[in-house]
Design a protein around this motif. Structure first.
Motif, PDB file in Angstrom:
ATOM      1  N   ARG A  17       0.939  -1.082  -0.106  1.00 54.04           N
ATOM      2  CA  ARG A  17       0.006   0.000   0.113  1.00 54.04           C
ATOM      3  C   ARG A  17       0.910   1.373   0.058  1.00 54.04           C
ATOM      4  O   ARG A  17       2.123   1.301   0.263  1.00 54.04           O
ATOM      5  CB  ARG A  17      -0.956  -0.016   1.288  1.00 54.04           C
ATOM      6  N   ARG A  18       0.162   2.420  -0.104  1.00 53.64           N
ATOM      7  CA  ARG A  18       0.995   3.534  -0.430  1.00 53.64           C
ATOM      8  C   ARG A  18       1.054   4.051   1.231  1.00 53.64           C
ATOM      9  O   ARG A  18      -0.013   3.764   2.210  1.00 53.64           O
ATOM     10  CB  ARG A  18       0.304   4.625  -1.074  1.00 53.64           C
ATOM     11  N   PRO A  19       1.823   4.786   1.667  1.00 54.63           N
ATOM     12  CA  PRO A  19       2.115   5.323   3.157  1.00 54.63           C
ATOM     13  C   PRO A  19       1.078   5.976   3.373  1.00 54.63           C
ATOM     14  O   PRO A  19       0.374   6.823   2.537  1.00 54.63           O
ATOM     15  CB  PRO A  19       3.460   5.936   3.205  1.00 54.63           C
ATOM     16  N   ASP A  20       0.546   6.408   4.630  1.00 50.33           N
ATOM     17  CA  ASP A  20      -0.461   7.251   5.182  1.00 50.33           C
ATOM     18  C   ASP A  20       0.179   8.745   5.046  1.00 50.33           C
ATOM     19  O   ASP A  20      -0.783   9.888   4.531  1.00 50.33           O
ATOM     20  CB  ASP A  20      -0.780   7.081   6.435  1.00 50.33           C
ATOM     21  N   TYR A  21       1.402   8.858   5.250  1.00 51.19           N
ATOM     22  CA  TYR A  21       2.071  10.284   4.831  1.00 51.19           C
ATOM     23  C   TYR A  21       3.833   9.921   4.794  1.00 51.19           C
ATOM     24  O   TYR A  21       3.920   8.884   5.055  1.00 51.19           O
ATOM     25  CB  TYR A  21       1.968  11.259   6.209  1.00 51.19           C
ATOM     26  N   ILE A  22       4.350  11.152   4.467  1.00 51.57           N
ATOM     27  CA  ILE A  22       5.796  10.674   4.265  1.00 51.57           C
ATOM     28  C   ILE A  22       6.440  11.807   5.047  1.00 51.57           C
ATOM     29  O   ILE A  22       6.125  13.028   4.978  1.00 51.57           O
ATOM     30  CB  ILE A  22       6.338  10.755   2.864  1.00 51.57           C
ATOM     31  N   HIS A  23       7.599  11.374   5.815  1.00 50.58           N
ATOM     32  CA  HIS A  23       8.458  12.445   6.557  1.00 50.58           C
ATOM     33  C   HIS A  23       9.568  12.754   5.780  1.00 50.58           C
ATOM     34  O   HIS A  23      10.205  11.771   5.052  1.00 50.58           O
ATOM     35  CB  HIS A  23       9.041  11.759   7.845  1.00 50.58           C
ATOM     36  N   GLU A  24       9.904  14.017   5.596  1.00 50.78           N
ATOM     37  CA  GLU A  24      11.381  14.609   5.237  1.00 50.78           C
ATOM     38  C   GLU A  24      11.913  15.320   6.358  1.00 50.78           C
ATOM     39  O   GLU A  24      11.747  16.378   6.650  1.00 50.78           O
ATOM     40  CB  GLU A  24      11.284  15.426   4.118  1.00 50.78           C
TER      41      GLU A  24
END
Length: 140
Positions: A17-24
């Motif tokens: 699945r795609r992530p719920d959000y992404i951290h940079e």
């Protein structure tokens, strides 16, 4: 399902699945490895190929081992160290979402945690407001 690969293709990472959000994150490790982390349950991630590992030496309890390709050097994923698993459980694994095509991530929130200012306990602060991937490019 997303299949991500390092630059040379030696290491592939498959996620269902795609992530719920992404951290940079702006900590020295994340910024120098060029990673944007999506978070998943370890059982939901399959890493194919022999990744090399790096654990930072500047912290007593580094928390994560970064996986990267020994041939092209691309950062691919992270797993928690034994100390972090003992402290938090083995419920998270990071995948470098920079390996994905941005079109596959359109609509996902990109967050900017202040890892440099984080004391290692409690929630992150953020260095700037979140954005939506692809919004400016008309992909969202």
């Amino acid at each position: 399902m997303l299949t991500l690969a390092c630059h040379c293709g030696l290491i592939r990472v498959r996620i269902d699945r795609r992530p719920d959000y992404i951290h940079e994150c702006n900590c020295t490790l994340c910024s120098k490895t060029g990673a944007r982390w999506g978070y998943f349950q370890p059982a939901d991630v399959a890493v194919e190929g022999a990744a090399r590992g790096y654990t930072r030496a500047d912290k007593d309890d580094p928390g994560a081992e970064i996986g990267f390709c020994g041939r092209c050097g691309s950062t691919t994923h992270f797993t928690l160290t034994a100390g972090a698993v003992a402290k938090f459980g083995n419920g998270v694994m990071g995948v470098n979402m920079r390996l994905a095509d941005e079109r596959d991530l359109a609509g996902i929130e990109l967050r900017f945690p202040d890892g440099r200012g984080w004391a290692g306990e409690g929630p992150f602060g953020y260095v700037r407001p979140a954005s939506i991937i692809g919004e400016d490019a008309g992909l969202a």
